[in-house]
Design a protein around this motif. Sequence first.
Motif, PDB file in Angstrom:
ATOM      1  N   VAL A 169      -2.706  -3.580  -8.313  1.00  0.00           N
ATOM      2  CA  VAL A 169      -3.450  -4.834  -8.460  1.00  0.00           C
ATOM      3  C   VAL A 169      -2.674  -5.821  -9.327  1.00  0.00           C
ATOM      4  CG1 VAL A 169      -5.598  -5.854  -9.322  1.00  0.00           C
ATOM      5  CG2 VAL A 169      -5.641  -3.632  -8.190  1.00  0.00           C
ATOM      6  N   VAL A 170      -2.053  -5.340 -10.391  1.00  0.00           N
ATOM      7  CA  VAL A 170      -1.377  -6.212 -11.351  1.00  0.00           C
ATOM      8  C   VAL A 170      -0.155  -6.889 -10.738  1.00  0.00           C
ATOM      9  CG1 VAL A 170      -0.159  -6.252 -13.558  1.00  0.00           C
ATOM     10  CG2 VAL A 170      -2.211  -4.899 -13.306  1.00  0.00           C
ATOM     11  N   ARG A 171       0.633  -6.157  -9.963  1.00  0.00           N
ATOM     12  CA  ARG A 171       1.901  -6.679  -9.450  1.00  0.00           C
ATOM     13  C   ARG A 171       1.838  -7.170  -8.013  1.00  0.00           C
ATOM     14  NH1 ARG A 171       2.528  -2.366 -12.448  1.00  0.00           N
ATOM     15  NH2 ARG A 171       3.700  -2.493 -14.365  1.00  0.00           N
ATOM     16  N   SER A 172       0.665  -7.257  -7.430  1.00  0.00           N
ATOM     17  CA  SER A 172       0.541  -7.686  -6.037  1.00  0.00           C
ATOM     18  C   SER A 172       0.709  -9.195  -5.922  1.00  0.00           C
ATOM     19  CB  SER A 172      -0.831  -7.289  -5.489  1.00  0.00           C
ATOM     20  OG  SER A 172      -1.013  -7.855  -4.219  1.00  0.00           O
ATOM     21  N   PRO A 173       1.700  -9.647  -5.163  1.00  0.00           N
ATOM     22  CA  PRO A 173       1.873 -11.101  -4.989  1.00  0.00           C
ATOM     23  C   PRO A 173       0.875 -11.703  -3.996  1.00  0.00           C
ATOM     24  CG  PRO A 173       3.583  -9.911  -3.807  1.00  0.00           C
ATOM     25  CD  PRO A 173       2.781  -8.888  -4.541  1.00  0.00           C
ATOM     26  N   SER A 174       0.171 -10.867  -3.250  1.00  0.00           N
ATOM     27  CA  SER A 174      -0.753 -11.366  -2.227  1.00  0.00           C
ATOM     28  C   SER A 174      -2.113 -11.768  -2.787  1.00  0.00           C
ATOM     29  CB  SER A 174      -0.982 -10.291  -1.164  1.00  0.00           C
ATOM     30  OG  SER A 174       0.244  -9.883  -0.626  1.00  0.00           O
ATOM     31  N   LEU A 175      -2.483 -11.198  -3.927  1.00  0.00           N
ATOM     32  CA  LEU A 175      -3.809 -11.479  -4.477  1.00  0.00           C
ATOM     33  C   LEU A 175      -3.830 -12.795  -5.249  1.00  0.00           C
ATOM     34  CD1 LEU A 175      -5.073  -8.080  -5.954  1.00  0.00           C
ATOM     35  CD2 LEU A 175      -5.858  -9.240  -3.913  1.00  0.00           C
ATOM     36  N   PRO A 176      -4.847 -13.617  -5.027  1.00  0.00           N
ATOM     37  CA  PRO A 176      -5.019 -14.800  -5.883  1.00  0.00           C
ATOM     38  C   PRO A 176      -5.347 -14.364  -7.310  1.00  0.00           C
ATOM     39  CG  PRO A 176      -6.342 -14.967  -3.884  1.00  0.00           C
ATOM     40  CD  PRO A 176      -5.783 -13.585  -3.926  1.00  0.00           C
TER      41      PRO A 176
ATOM     42  N   LEU B 281       0.850  -1.195   0.000  1.00  0.00           N
ATOM     43  CA  LEU B 281       0.000   0.000   0.000  1.00  0.00           C
ATOM     44  C   LEU B 281       0.882   1.239   0.000  1.00  0.00           C
ATOM     45  CD1 LEU B 281      -2.538  -1.089   2.762  1.00  0.00           C
ATOM     46  CD2 LEU B 281      -2.743  -1.377   0.302  1.00  0.00           C
ATOM     47  N   VAL B 282       0.608   2.144  -0.932  1.00  0.00           N
ATOM     48  CA  VAL B 282       1.346   3.399  -1.001  1.00  0.00           C
ATOM     49  C   VAL B 282       0.387   4.521  -0.632  1.00  0.00           C
ATOM     50  CG1 VAL B 282       2.646   4.949  -2.493  1.00  0.00           C
ATOM     51  CG2 VAL B 282       2.829   2.471  -2.813  1.00  0.00           C
ATOM     52  N   GLU B 283       0.708   5.214   0.464  1.00  0.00           N
ATOM     53  CA  GLU B 283      -0.141   6.308   0.919  1.00  0.00           C
ATOM     54  C   GLU B 283       0.567   7.635   0.696  1.00  0.00           C
ATOM     55  OE1 GLU B 283      -2.664   4.269   4.503  1.00  0.00           O
ATOM     56  OE2 GLU B 283      -0.813   5.304   4.994  1.00  0.00           O
ATOM     57  N   ARG B 284      -0.218   8.602   0.267  1.00  0.00           N
ATOM     58  CA  ARG B 284       0.292   9.959   0.080  1.00  0.00           C
ATOM     59  C   ARG B 284      -0.701  10.899   0.741  1.00  0.00           C
ATOM     60  NH1 ARG B 284       0.768  12.437  -5.815  1.00  0.00           N
ATOM     61  NH2 ARG B 284      -1.010  13.644  -5.140  1.00  0.00           N
TER      62      ARG B 284
END
Length: 140
Positions: free
Chosen positions: A43-50, A15-18
């Motif tokens: 979403v595309v590069r997240s390793p946590s999502l199935p 998560l990137v917060e600004r």
Amino acid sequence: MLSISRTLALPESELVERFLRADGPGGQHVNRTESAVELRFDVVRSPSLPEAVRERLLARRDRRLTDDGVLVLQGRRFRDQGRNRDDVRERLVEIIRGCLAAPKKRVVTKPSRASRERRLAGKAQRSRIKQGRGKPGSFE
């Protein structure tokens, strides 16, 4: 860790917060405090999502989803940075939870005979009403 369900959690590193200045009410410090939050989740590069959840998220056609597959959420409902941060995180959790379950397939059905007859009777009634709207004396 941001808990989505019993089996799925997102690490804080994804998560990137600004923080930025929010418009609207805020009193004397409105132009000095950065109370609005912009949360970015790749979403595309997240390793946590199935893989199935990732595909459903990308197929949503959400305007908050960039061309690169990054989901951008902004929180500026509250005057407090902490409350805006919690609000944005809750919205992210709800979006992902909505994509956890696969949508049900639609079962194709045919209209019943009675419903077809009701539809045709309604059309005939409407036709009679409209025929009665002609000019006086134009009956044939």
